[in-house]
Write a protein that holds these residues in place. Sequence first.
Motif, PDB file in Angstrom:
ATOM      1  N   ASP A   9       0.794  -1.236   0.000  1.00 61.55           N
ATOM      2  CA  ASP A   9       0.000   0.000   0.000  1.00 61.55           C
ATOM      3  C   ASP A   9       0.825   1.285   0.000  1.00 61.55           C
ATOM      4  O   ASP A   9       0.352   2.322   0.423  1.00 61.55           O
ATOM      5  N   CYS A  10       2.059   1.224  -0.457  1.00 61.63           N
ATOM      6  CA  CYS A  10       2.880   2.433  -0.542  1.00 61.63           C
ATOM      7  C   CYS A  10       3.018   2.828  -2.009  1.00 61.63           C
ATOM      8  O   CYS A  10       3.255   1.988  -2.860  1.00 61.63           O
ATOM      9  N   SER A  11       2.864   4.107  -2.294  1.00 62.66           N
ATOM     10  CA  SER A  11       3.032   4.581  -3.670  1.00 62.66           C
ATOM     11  C   SER A  11       3.904   5.832  -3.704  1.00 62.66           C
ATOM     12  O   SER A  11       3.827   6.622  -4.632  1.00 62.66           O
ATOM     13  N   GLU A  12       4.738   6.007  -2.691  1.00 62.76           N
ATOM     14  CA  GLU A  12       5.544   7.228  -2.590  1.00 62.76           C
ATOM     15  C   GLU A  12       6.527   7.409  -3.741  1.00 62.76           C
ATOM     16  O   GLU A  12       6.840   8.516  -4.110  1.00 62.76           O
ATOM     17  N   LYS A  52       0.947  11.358  -9.928  1.00 62.31           N
ATOM     18  CA  LYS A  52       1.317   9.971  -9.615  1.00 62.31           C
ATOM     19  C   LYS A  52       1.195   9.137 -10.879  1.00 62.31           C
ATOM     20  O   LYS A  52       0.594   9.551 -11.868  1.00 62.31           O
ATOM     21  N   LEU A  56      -1.817   3.338 -10.901  1.00 61.20           N
ATOM     22  CA  LEU A  56      -2.073   3.039  -9.485  1.00 61.20           C
ATOM     23  C   LEU A  56      -3.574   2.974  -9.244  1.00 61.20           C
ATOM     24  O   LEU A  56      -4.308   3.872  -9.632  1.00 61.20           O
ATOM     25  N   ASN A  58      -5.901   2.220  -5.834  1.00 57.64           N
ATOM     26  CA  ASN A  58      -5.879   1.958  -4.388  1.00 57.64           C
ATOM     27  C   ASN A  58      -4.454   1.701  -3.888  1.00 57.64           C
ATOM     28  O   ASN A  58      -4.199   0.777  -3.124  1.00 57.64           O
ATOM     29  N   ASN A  59      -3.513   2.520  -4.354  1.00 59.57           N
ATOM     30  CA  ASN A  59      -2.087   2.422  -4.000  1.00 59.57           C
ATOM     31  C   ASN A  59      -1.456   1.092  -4.381  1.00 59.57           C
ATOM     32  O   ASN A  59      -0.461   0.688  -3.802  1.00 59.57           O
ATOM     33  N   LYS A  60      -1.996   0.429  -5.377  1.00 58.13           N
ATOM     34  CA  LYS A  60      -1.406  -0.802  -5.893  1.00 58.13           C
ATOM     35  C   LYS A  60      -1.203  -0.646  -7.400  1.00 58.13           C
ATOM     36  O   LYS A  60      -2.042  -0.068  -8.085  1.00 58.13           O
TER      37      LYS A  60
END
Length: 66
Positions: A9-12, A52, A56, A58-60
């Motif tokens: 769940d990280c998309s930084e 972003k 992506l 849901n951060n996936k």
Amino acid sequence: MKKFERIEDCSECCGIIPFSLELWEKFKHKAHKGIKVHKFKNEVLAIDKNMKCTFLKNNKCVIYED
């Protein structure tokens, strides 16, 4: 050197990423709606309103395996 590890769940680090034209054509149907697409010779930049990656959800990453 520390090995890169994917954090759930990280998309930084999923910012604006250039895609090959071939990869873009294969997966553009999975991209967000309302994005701006800039095509160059062999690359595509697809930018969403949050700056972003457009793949992506849901951060996936929906194209992670590719």
